[in-house]
Write an enzyme that holds these catalytic residues in place. Structure first.
Site, PDB file in Angstrom:
ATOM      1  N   GLU A 305     -15.826  30.274  21.534  1.00  0.00           N
ATOM      2  CA  GLU A 305     -17.171  30.357  22.105  1.00  0.00           C
ATOM      3  C   GLU A 305     -18.067  29.226  21.590  1.00  0.00           C
ATOM      4  OE1 GLU A 305     -18.454  34.443  21.899  1.00  0.00           O
ATOM      5  OE2 GLU A 305     -20.154  34.087  23.201  1.00  0.00           O
ATOM      6  N   HIS A 349       8.550  37.373  15.340  1.00  0.00           N
ATOM      7  CA  HIS A 349       9.560  37.879  16.270  1.00  0.00           C
ATOM      8  C   HIS A 349       9.063  37.760  17.705  1.00  0.00           C
ATOM      9  CE1 HIS A 349      11.789  39.664  12.852  1.00  0.00           C
ATOM     10  NE2 HIS A 349      10.581  39.555  12.332  1.00  0.00           N
ATOM     11  N   LYS A 457     -22.060  37.070  32.675  1.00  0.00           N
ATOM     12  CA  LYS A 457     -23.099  38.092  32.533  1.00  0.00           C
ATOM     13  C   LYS A 457     -24.080  37.980  33.710  1.00  0.00           C
ATOM     14  CE  LYS A 457     -23.373  38.615  27.444  1.00  0.00           C
ATOM     15  NZ  LYS A 457     -24.250  38.569  26.272  1.00  0.00           N
TER      16      LYS A 457
END
Ligand code: PA5
Length: 490
Positions: A305, A349, A457
């Site tokens: 961000e 893994h 937003k």
């Protein structure tokens, strides 16, 4: 003495070759750029007006007034011992730091076992998604009279937090009655936003309800754990001062103008050089402990961000000597490394196959913890694991990961923490905040805004017909509607 060390051997050409590693000459040549970035960052940080205007007040958080901290600590104790449950509502910067703190500083399964909580309330995080399922489960099963709500939103407007808070507040009101607001604390902007407005209105009706802690001016969400996260620390019974002291010690360690002697600058500089000169665009962040799993999520948010930006920054020095920054709309840059959270040994893994043999387009940052509070020994009478402690095995797995990466010329570095404690965790947070601010300087972007987050937003606000949305935003959305051609949907 608890400590944090930054080992960058495997970022260097001497260990992984010149094609992928940084050479001594490249480092030396970088000192001028680093010094310029340091001087600029320091000049902004030392000017209170710039700090406030540009959202760099986070750098002052380690030095908060003891009397203010004491009030928060007392409120935390009051909530923790008078209620069975705390619902903490918030998203992004109003959530990830808290989650990271809880995992780092309290044992796993905190909610499951009363002995781990020393008679304190359980803590549940909500309002960090619009998925109704987890919220439903909580509200159907929690006792409203024994549940305290902490709602955190700097803007006081964010859809996720707002929607969930509306539901939770109604649930409290329906079950507790007119005094329901006494079970709510709001942490929000001191002056603006609809949450602040609600606080004013509710306090007029009942002065004991909707107690509010202000978010400090000039501290952006993702840089605000040492502000908005303090009440949560206090509810868990953690001494906030310990975390702040650790952050202050790290700030002190990272004050050198010489980037080669400043761990946060050096971390950012090496990542920047790997990005720009060796094309390492992906940043894998891999702590080797469950306790820092959410700290990895917190850092990934901080990096993405802050540094993922479309435009470079224009700096203007005003008459009073303070700075104002604006986006240089003419200079689209589209920069920023892409963070990927991972965890050792679980992801050895999975993602590790790609780290070692996939495209050589990433750096791997590992965190190693030198000592665990309650280590466990393998009891098997014979065999290679016999008598080995898990901490030893974890350290060996981390060493093995370094080895495999180096063998394949993959840049990586390790942050070694003597232990995960309030002080070292506070130090770690400050280290990454400063490193991110410095990386923003090197990229010449504004690391303290988030227009990309605002854009989604705003689209939602537009569709929800939020009053007061600017005409410019509405026009932009109307000009660029989403196009859906049926022939491209199978
Ligand atoms: O770092 C940021 O600014 C964001 O991640 C915000 O914290 C997030 O969008 C939530 O915003 P608010 O606290 O205003 O609800």
């Amino acid at each position: 003495m608890p400590d944090i060390k930054f080992d960058f051997n495997n970022m260097l050409a001497s260990n992984i070759g010149r094609q992928h590693g940084i050479t001594e000459i490249e480092l030396k040549q970088f000192s001028k750029t680093a010094l310029k970035a340091h001087k600029h960052l320091r000049s902004v940080l030392s000017n209170p007006t710039s700090r406030l205007r540009l959202n760099l007040e986070w750098a002052m958080l380690p030095y908060q007034e003891e009397s203010e901290i004491k009030k928060i600590q007392d409120l935390g104790d009051e909530i923790a011992f008078n209620y069975d449950n705390v619902l903490s509502l918030g998203i992004g910067g109003s959530y990830l730091g808290l989650k990271a703190a809880q995992e780092a500083l309290k044992p796993p399964y905190y909610n499951e076992f009363a002995t781990l909580r020393s008679k304190r309330a359980k803590i549940y995080f909500e309002g960090n998604n619009l998925d109704p399922t987890p919220l439903n489960v909580l509200l159907e099963n929690l006792d409203s009279k024994k549940t305290f709500v902490v709602v955190i939103s700097k803007s006081g407007e964010t859809t996720e937090t707002k929607a969930v808070f509306e539901v939770v507040a109604q649930w409290l009101k329906d079950n507790v009655g007119s005094t329901y607001g006494r079970q709510i604390v709001a942490i929000t902007d001191p002056a603006s936003g609809s949450l602040r407005q609600r606080v004013h209105e509710e306090q007029k009706k009942d002065p004991l309800s909707f107690r509010a802690l202000p978010l400090m001016h000039g501290v952006g969400g993702r840089f605000s754990e040492l502000n908005m996260g303090l009440l949560h620390l206090a509810i868990m019974g953690i001494d906030c001062k310990d975390v702040l002291v650790g952050a202050a010690a790290m700030a002190d360690r990272c004050s050198s103008a010489n980037f080669l002697k400043n761990p946060a600058y050096l971390y950012a500089a090496l990542q920047f050089l790997a990005y720009k000169k060796k094309n390492k665009r992906i940043a894998v962040f891999m702590p080797f402990t469950e306790s820092l799993k959410s700290t990895a999520d917190w850092y990934c948010q901080l990096l993405a961000e802050s540094t993922g930006k479309k435009f470079t920054r224009k700096v203007k020095v005003l008459n009073d000597g303070s700075e104002a920054w604006s986006l240089d709309g003419a200079r689209a840059c589209g920069v920023g490394r892409t963070p990927v959270p991972a965890r050792g040994t679980t992801d050895l893994h999975s993602i590790q196959q790609n780290n070692v043999e996939g495209e050589n387009d990433k750096t791997v940052t590992m965190i190693r913890v030198e000592s665990f509070k309650n280590d466990v020994k393998v009891p098997t009478p014979d065999g290679i694991l016999s008598g080995k402690y898990f901490g030893q095995l974890l350290a060996l797995a981390q060493e093995a990961t370094e080895w495999a990466l180096v063998l394949n010329n993959r840049p990586n570095c390790t942050i070694a923490m003597s232990e995960v404690s309030p002080a070292t965790w506070g130090g770690l947070l400050f280290f990454f905040e400063l490193a991110t601010a410095f990386e923003g300087e090197l990229l010449n972007i504004n690391a303290f805004d988030q227009p990309g987050v605002e854009s989604y937003k705003n689209y939602m606000y537009y569709k929800l017909r939020k009053p007061g949305l600017s005409k410019a935003i509405a026009q932009e959305i109307q000009k660029h509607p989403l196009k859906k051609d049926k022939k491209y949907i199978l």
